[in-house]
Motif scaffolding. Structure first.
Motif, mmCIF file in Angstrom:
data_model
loop_
_atom_site.group_PDB
_atom_site.id
_atom_site.type_symbol
_atom_site.label_atom_id
_atom_site.label_comp_id
_atom_site.label_asym_id
_atom_site.label_seq_id
_atom_site.Cartn_x
_atom_site.Cartn_y
_atom_site.Cartn_z
ATOM 1 N N CYS A 121 41.735 33.785 46.642
ATOM 2 C CA CYS A 121 40.404 33.187 46.537
ATOM 3 C C CYS A 121 40.526 31.887 45.753
ATOM 4 N N THR A 128 43.719 44.321 43.625
ATOM 5 C CA THR A 128 42.635 45.303 43.466
ATOM 6 C C THR A 128 43.083 46.616 44.085
ATOM 7 N N TRP A 142 37.774 45.820 45.602
ATOM 8 C CA TRP A 142 38.482 44.752 46.300
ATOM 9 C C TRP A 142 37.494 43.607 46.533
ATOM 10 N N LEU A 143 37.995 42.450 46.938
ATOM 11 C CA LEU A 143 37.115 41.296 47.133
ATOM 12 C C LEU A 143 36.328 41.487 48.427
ATOM 13 N N SER A 147 31.988 38.787 46.655
ATOM 14 C CA SER A 147 32.834 38.236 45.593
ATOM 15 C C SER A 147 33.103 36.758 45.890
ATOM 16 N N TYR A 148 33.379 36.457 47.172
ATOM 17 C CA TYR A 148 33.625 35.065 47.568
ATOM 18 C C TYR A 148 32.347 34.237 47.460
ATOM 19 N N SER A 169 38.114 43.176 39.133
ATOM 20 C CA SER A 169 39.435 42.556 39.235
ATOM 21 C C SER A 169 39.591 41.367 38.284
ATOM 22 N N ILE A 171 37.886 38.551 38.829
ATOM 23 C CA ILE A 171 37.792 37.350 39.677
ATOM 24 C C ILE A 171 36.934 36.243 39.069
#
Ligand SMILES: C[S@@+](CC[C@H](N)C(=O)[O-])C[C@H]1O[C@@H](n2cnc3c(N)ncnc32)[C@H](O)[C@@H]1O
Length: 371
Positions: A121, A128, A142-143, A147-148, A169, A171
């Protein structure tokens, strides 16, 4: 649709013995082109909202025989075992050895089996748990597309201190570490903290710390960037925060507490970015809920509402999702700031539901200063 569920103990990742090896591992991934744009080019849908970057949503896709990135997607995003010879022919041996030593993969006969996910990313990498429901422990999310989305909508200006609440995670904390002097990632899950610390080491980040904390309880003081994506699914089977998806019976238990904390915990020149499902009661509005949660402090805020209606929202994870009227439900990011001196507060609905570019990058069409 429900996610396939399995039960399997899986160890968290293990930091490689030296920072140089962590850096070399990341460099190999980068040089191979395993990044957001590389994934978007192959999958086309990556990482649009929803779950459409999962294998089940694109059954036609298969990696091209000589395409290293395709096979890395197979392993680290799809979580599908790959013949070791196939990978050996395409990527440096050290990448495979390091992934095994870091506990991302195991060698099982002539197959490499994924134990964890590894997703790119915005120039960083995040390990993750695998993108499938495993009930053996409290998984690290997980993404997902969200998340993005949240990562893409945070305005990347210089900041003194960021709090990432429900860091998972890590992020948002780690992305913030590139433009903030200091970053604190907070989570109630000890497993999440292990992953976040691993990911800090993976990405060579030194100005982020991760603390066990119920929302903001584990950190004193205020920040000038608050990023949060806490669990939001209305769930009759799990208490809020028992896993990465349950937001309690009405889904908004954690969200409400965070919003109420904004006036004390965010500096006057700070920004707040909240990703959530907003499972609103029929006939109510998001603005009305924020106004109620914040009382008299609401009028000081300038808010961009990047959410869209989700009357057919489908919960893929909860064991007992609520069966409710979803006509007022919304999903997306709300970003707020205190009205600068001499200005009034406002709430602006942007009605935007397409945030991603063809290369997988994501950004807000409008930010606070452009309104
Ligand atoms: C939806 S995941 C978000 C993960 C990551 N921030 C992302 O956007 O990809 C929610 C995270 O919030 C954490 N969480 C749940 N309840 C919490 C609480 N009361 N305080 C802090 N974190 C909590 C979960 O453990 C999980 O890691």
């Amino acid at each position: 649709m429900k996610l396939a569920t399995f039960v399997e103990a899986v160890d968290p990742p293990s930091v490689l013995p030296t920072p140089a090896r962590m850096a070399a591992f990341v460099m190999s991934l980068r040089e191979l082109g395993y990044d957001t744009a590389g994934c978007a080019r192959r999958l086309r849908v990556f990482p649009r909202l929803g779950v459409n970057f999962w294998e089940a949503m694109r059954p036609q896709w298969a990696p091209a025989p000589g395409d290293a990135v395709g096979w890395l997607i197979r392993l680290f995003i799809d979580s599908v075992a790959v013949p070791v010879d196939t990978l050996h022919a395409l990527v440096p041996v050290s990448l495979i050895d390091d992934a095994i030593e870091a506990r991302l993969l195991v060698l099982d006969g002539d197959m490499l089996r994924p134990k964890l996910s590894l997703m790119p990313c915005d120039g960083m990498y995040f390990v993750t748990d695998r993108a499938a429901k495993n009930t053996a422990f409290n998984q690290v999310m997980w993404l997902w597309g969200e998340s993005y989305l949240l990562a893409g909508l945070v305005r990347r200006t210089s900041r003194r201190c960021a709090f990432d609440v429900g860091t998972g995670s890590g992020i948002h904390a780690l992305l913030a570490s590139r433009h903030c002097d200091r970053v604190v990632g907070l989570d109630v899950s000890p497993r999440a903290l292990e992953f976040a610390r691993f990911n800090a080491a993976l990405n060579g980040v030194h100005n982020a710390e991760f603390r066990l904390s119920d929302l903001l309880d584990g950190v004193d003081g205020s920040c000038d960037l608050l990023v949060t994506n806490v669990p939001y699914a209305p769930d009759l089977a799990a208490r809020a925060g028992d896993n990465f998806w349950s937001g309690g019976i009405d889904g908004m238990e954690l969200l409400r507490r965070i919003v109420r904390a904004i006036p004390e915990r965010v500096d006057a020149d700070g920004g707040v970015y909240i990703n959530s499902l907003f499972p609103l009661a029929p006939g109510s509005t998001l603005r009305g809920n924020f106004a109620q949660w914040l009382g008299g402090r609401f009028d000081d805020l300038q808010t961009l509402d990047h959410t869209w209606p989700v009357p057919f929202y489908e919960d893929l994870l909860s064991d007992a999702p609520i069966d409710a009227d979803k006509s007022a439900w919304r999903f997306g990011v709300v970003s707020l700031r205190r009205a600068p001196h001499g200005q009034a507060g406002w709430w602006r609905e942007l009605g935007q539901d397409r945030f991603f570019n063809a290369d997988g990058s994501c950004r807000a069409a409008v930010d606070h200063d452009a309104t």
